[in-house]
Design a protein around this motif. Sequence first.
Motif, PDB file in Angstrom:
ATOM      1  N   ASP A   4     -11.240  25.285 -11.006  1.00 11.31           N
ATOM      2  CA  ASP A   4     -11.436  24.760 -10.719  1.00 11.31           C
ATOM      3  C   ASP A   4      -9.732  23.400 -11.606  1.00 11.31           C
ATOM      4  O   ASP A   4      -9.572  22.971 -11.083  1.00 11.31           O
ATOM      5  CB  ASP A   4     -11.862  23.291 -10.640  1.00 11.31           C
ATOM      6  CG  ASP A   4     -13.452  23.695 -10.093  1.00 11.31           C
ATOM      7  OD1 ASP A   4     -14.168  23.557 -10.804  1.00 11.31           O
ATOM      8  OD2 ASP A   4     -13.127  24.375  -8.903  1.00 11.31           O
ATOM      9  N   TYR A  24       1.595  17.111 -10.212  1.00  8.44           N
ATOM     10  CA  TYR A  24       1.712  16.281  -8.933  1.00  8.44           C
ATOM     11  C   TYR A  24       1.984  15.590  -8.436  1.00  8.44           C
ATOM     12  O   TYR A  24       1.704  14.903  -7.643  1.00  8.44           O
ATOM     13  CB  TYR A  24       0.238  15.202  -9.199  1.00  8.44           C
ATOM     14  CG  TYR A  24      -0.496  16.034 -10.516  1.00  8.44           C
ATOM     15  CD1 TYR A  24      -1.797  17.133  -9.783  1.00  8.44           C
ATOM     16  CD2 TYR A  24      -1.392  16.444 -12.149  1.00  8.44           C
ATOM     17  CE1 TYR A  24      -2.795  17.563 -10.696  1.00  8.44           C
ATOM     18  CE2 TYR A  24      -2.128  16.453 -12.723  1.00  8.44           C
ATOM     19  CZ  TYR A  24      -2.855  17.972 -11.587  1.00  8.44           C
ATOM     20  OH  TYR A  24      -4.001  18.345 -12.497  1.00  8.44           O
ATOM     21  N   GLU A  58      -7.117  17.554  -4.827  1.00  5.48           N
ATOM     22  CA  GLU A  58      -6.673  17.631  -3.568  1.00  5.48           C
ATOM     23  C   GLU A  58      -6.297  16.196  -3.694  1.00  5.48           C
ATOM     24  O   GLU A  58      -6.516  15.387  -3.739  1.00  5.48           O
ATOM     25  CB  GLU A  58      -7.918  17.762  -2.920  1.00  5.48           C
ATOM     26  CG  GLU A  58      -8.942  19.259  -3.139  1.00  5.48           C
ATOM     27  CD  GLU A  58      -9.490  19.699  -1.652  1.00  5.48           C
ATOM     28  OE1 GLU A  58      -9.584  18.644  -0.534  1.00  5.48           O
ATOM     29  OE2 GLU A  58     -10.988  20.302  -2.193  1.00  5.48           O
ATOM     30  N   ASP A  59      -5.350  16.475  -2.965  1.00  3.37           N
ATOM     31  CA  ASP A  59      -4.327  15.013  -2.247  1.00  3.37           C
ATOM     32  C   ASP A  59      -5.249  14.351  -1.450  1.00  3.37           C
ATOM     33  O   ASP A  59      -5.909  14.871  -0.637  1.00  3.37           O
ATOM     34  CB  ASP A  59      -3.375  14.972  -1.856  1.00  3.37           C
ATOM     35  CG  ASP A  59      -1.992  15.742  -2.397  1.00  3.37           C
ATOM     36  OD1 ASP A  59      -2.405  15.252  -3.476  1.00  3.37           O
ATOM     37  OD2 ASP A  59      -1.773  16.640  -1.930  1.00  3.37           O
ATOM     38  N   ASP A  60      -5.022  13.158  -1.517  1.00  9.02           N
ATOM     39  CA  ASP A  60      -6.284  11.745  -1.168  1.00  9.02           C
ATOM     40  C   ASP A  60      -5.383  11.377  -0.254  1.00  9.02           C
ATOM     41  O   ASP A  60      -3.831  10.357  -0.720  1.00  9.02           O
ATOM     42  CB  ASP A  60      -6.514  10.458  -2.123  1.00  9.02           C
ATOM     43  CG  ASP A  60      -7.626   9.287  -1.604  1.00  9.02           C
ATOM     44  OD1 ASP A  60      -6.904   9.247  -0.019  1.00  9.02           O
ATOM     45  OD2 ASP A  60      -7.634   8.288  -1.779  1.00  9.02           O
TER      46      ASP A  60
END
Length: 70
Positions: A4, A24, A58-60
Motif C-alpha cells: 500500500d 500527491y 486514492e483521490d477523493d
Amino acid sequence: MGNDYYIYTTVQGDTFDIIALNAYDDEFKAHILMQANPQHVATITFSHGIDLKVPIIEDDPADTLPPWKR
C-alpha cells in the motif's frame, strides 16, 4: 496483493511538504508521509539517500469539487 506504499529515496534538501507535493500534488498531505515514517518526524530537511514509505492514496472525488459543491 501489493504494498500500500512505495519507497522514495530522498535527495539533499527534500522536506516532507516537497515530497507530498511531488507524490500527491498537495503539500498539505505531508502529514500522511509523517505518519508512515514516524522515525523521521523530527527531520526538517532530509539528506541524500533516506528511504521513506509513501502511502498510496486514492483521490477523493470531493477534492476536485469547488467548496460550495462539497
